[in-house]
Design a protein around this motif. Structure first.
Motif, mmCIF file in Angstrom:
data_model
loop_
_atom_site.group_PDB
_atom_site.id
_atom_site.type_symbol
_atom_site.label_atom_id
_atom_site.label_comp_id
_atom_site.label_asym_id
_atom_site.label_seq_id
_atom_site.Cartn_x
_atom_site.Cartn_y
_atom_site.Cartn_z
ATOM 1 N N VAL A 119 14.901 -0.398 6.035
ATOM 2 C CA VAL A 119 14.210 0.404 5.085
ATOM 3 C C VAL A 119 13.126 1.242 6.469
ATOM 4 O O VAL A 119 12.754 1.882 5.417
ATOM 5 C CB VAL A 119 12.981 -0.737 5.142
ATOM 6 C CG1 VAL A 119 11.943 -1.005 3.715
ATOM 7 C CG2 VAL A 119 13.906 -1.776 3.250
ATOM 8 N N ALA A 120 12.977 0.566 7.152
ATOM 9 C CA ALA A 120 12.246 1.195 8.405
ATOM 10 C C ALA A 120 13.110 2.780 8.466
ATOM 11 O O ALA A 120 12.372 3.565 8.949
ATOM 12 C CB ALA A 120 12.251 1.066 9.504
ATOM 13 N N GLY A 121 14.127 2.442 8.772
ATOM 14 C CA GLY A 121 15.167 4.049 8.765
ATOM 15 C C GLY A 121 15.379 4.326 7.344
ATOM 16 O O GLY A 121 14.764 5.420 8.078
ATOM 17 N N ARG A 122 14.864 4.134 6.228
ATOM 18 C CA ARG A 122 14.537 5.173 5.179
ATOM 19 C C ARG A 122 12.995 5.519 5.208
ATOM 20 O O ARG A 122 13.071 7.056 5.070
ATOM 21 C CB ARG A 122 14.626 3.842 4.054
ATOM 22 C CG ARG A 122 16.126 4.353 3.425
ATOM 23 C CD ARG A 122 15.807 3.851 2.519
ATOM 24 N NE ARG A 122 17.165 3.351 1.931
ATOM 25 C CZ ARG A 122 17.573 2.091 0.713
ATOM 26 N NH1 ARG A 122 16.307 1.235 0.889
ATOM 27 N NH2 ARG A 122 18.911 2.138 0.532
ATOM 28 N N GLY A 136 13.515 8.346 7.912
ATOM 29 C CA GLY A 136 14.025 9.733 7.368
ATOM 30 C C GLY A 136 13.495 10.300 6.376
ATOM 31 O O GLY A 136 13.365 11.688 6.882
ATOM 32 N N ALA A 137 12.924 9.655 5.662
ATOM 33 C CA ALA A 137 11.823 10.290 4.587
ATOM 34 C C ALA A 137 10.702 10.930 5.084
ATOM 35 O O ALA A 137 10.533 12.102 4.108
ATOM 36 C CB ALA A 137 12.161 9.184 3.448
ATOM 37 N N SER A 138 10.049 11.050 5.909
ATOM 38 C CA SER A 138 9.033 11.313 6.668
ATOM 39 C C SER A 138 9.583 12.565 7.845
ATOM 40 O O SER A 138 8.613 13.258 7.095
ATOM 41 C CB SER A 138 8.222 10.690 7.369
ATOM 42 O OG SER A 138 8.735 9.849 8.962
ATOM 43 N N GLY A 139 11.192 12.225 7.624
ATOM 44 C CA GLY A 139 11.089 13.436 8.588
ATOM 45 C C GLY A 139 12.011 13.003 9.796
ATOM 46 O O GLY A 139 12.009 13.995 10.731
ATOM 47 N N LYS A 144 0.429 -1.338 -0.131
ATOM 48 C CA LYS A 144 0.156 0.256 -0.027
ATOM 49 C C LYS A 144 0.495 1.321 0.004
ATOM 50 O O LYS A 144 0.442 2.733 -1.176
ATOM 51 C CB LYS A 144 -0.819 -0.402 1.363
ATOM 52 C CG LYS A 144 -1.679 1.245 1.624
ATOM 53 C CD LYS A 144 -2.557 0.893 2.544
ATOM 54 C CE LYS A 144 -2.516 2.553 2.930
ATOM 55 N NZ LYS A 144 -3.650 2.443 4.633
ATOM 56 N N ASP A 145 2.029 1.063 0.896
ATOM 57 C CA ASP A 145 2.600 2.282 1.002
ATOM 58 C C ASP A 145 4.623 1.578 1.620
ATOM 59 O O ASP A 145 4.340 1.123 2.051
ATOM 60 C CB ASP A 145 2.326 3.532 1.600
ATOM 61 C CG ASP A 145 1.987 3.217 3.390
ATOM 62 O OD1 ASP A 145 2.910 2.493 3.770
ATOM 63 O OD2 ASP A 145 0.505 4.429 3.479
ATOM 64 N N ASN A 146 5.197 2.842 1.604
ATOM 65 C CA ASN A 146 6.405 2.557 2.199
ATOM 66 C C ASN A 146 6.111 2.122 3.765
ATOM 67 O O ASN A 146 6.996 1.503 4.180
ATOM 68 C CB ASN A 146 7.000 3.372 2.137
ATOM 69 C CG ASN A 146 7.921 3.540 0.824
ATOM 70 O OD1 ASN A 146 7.840 2.196 -0.566
ATOM 71 N ND2 ASN A 146 8.277 4.237 -0.119
ATOM 72 N N ARG A 147 5.717 3.260 4.397
ATOM 73 C CA ARG A 147 5.160 2.709 5.829
ATOM 74 C C ARG A 147 4.461 0.872 6.013
ATOM 75 O O ARG A 147 5.061 0.593 6.651
ATOM 76 C CB ARG A 147 4.493 3.613 6.787
ATOM 77 C CG ARG A 147 3.993 3.447 8.146
ATOM 78 C CD ARG A 147 3.249 4.576 8.500
ATOM 79 N NE ARG A 147 3.177 4.565 10.186
ATOM 80 C CZ ARG A 147 2.399 3.545 10.826
ATOM 81 N NH1 ARG A 147 2.112 2.929 9.833
ATOM 82 N NH2 ARG A 147 2.434 4.114 12.364
ATOM 83 N N THR A 148 3.781 1.027 5.550
ATOM 84 C CA THR A 148 2.547 -0.271 5.671
ATOM 85 C C THR A 148 4.189 -1.384 5.143
ATOM 86 O O THR A 148 4.626 -2.425 5.784
ATOM 87 C CB THR A 148 1.617 -0.489 5.599
ATOM 88 O OG1 THR A 148 1.023 0.696 5.115
ATOM 89 C CG2 THR A 148 1.123 -1.214 5.009
#
Length: 100
Positions: free
Chosen positions: A36-39, A42-45, A14-18
């Motif tokens: 991946v979780a770190g990425r 990080g992308a979300s600030g 669905k999305d990167n977070r999911t």
């Protein structure tokens, strides 16, 4: 059977977070899951949370040059110049040893 299993996994994308949460739930021992979780964080600030996830990833596998370089980038973004230099130097060292 394999098509059914694939179809059932579609919501994970669905999305990167999911995707990151699903990966960590299924494989908490995977350094790539934490990476991946770190990425995503990080992308979300959320740099502090991203740093925690990359720290876990490195504690599981500390010789992935790309992970170390990404850790250096995050450290620079957080204003941690010494940590950024450490990760860059470590990545260069590992990369140089592989090329010999």
């Amino acid at each position: 059977a394999f098509a059914w299993m694939s179809w059932m996994r579609v919501p994970v994308w669905k999305d990167n977070r999911t995707f990151a949460l699903s990966l960590l739930e299924a494989h908490p021992e995977s350094y790539r899951g934490h990476w991946v979780a770190g990425r995503v964080l990080g992308a979300s600030g959320n740099l502090a949370a991203a740093d925690r996830e990359l720290r876990v990833a490195r504690s599981i596998h500390d010789r992935d040059v790309s992970l170390l370089r990404e850790s250096a980038d995050l450290a620079r973004a957080m204003g941690q110049a010494d940590s950024a230099r450490y990760f860059t130097t470590r990545a260069d060292s590992i990369d140089g040893a592989r090329r010999k």
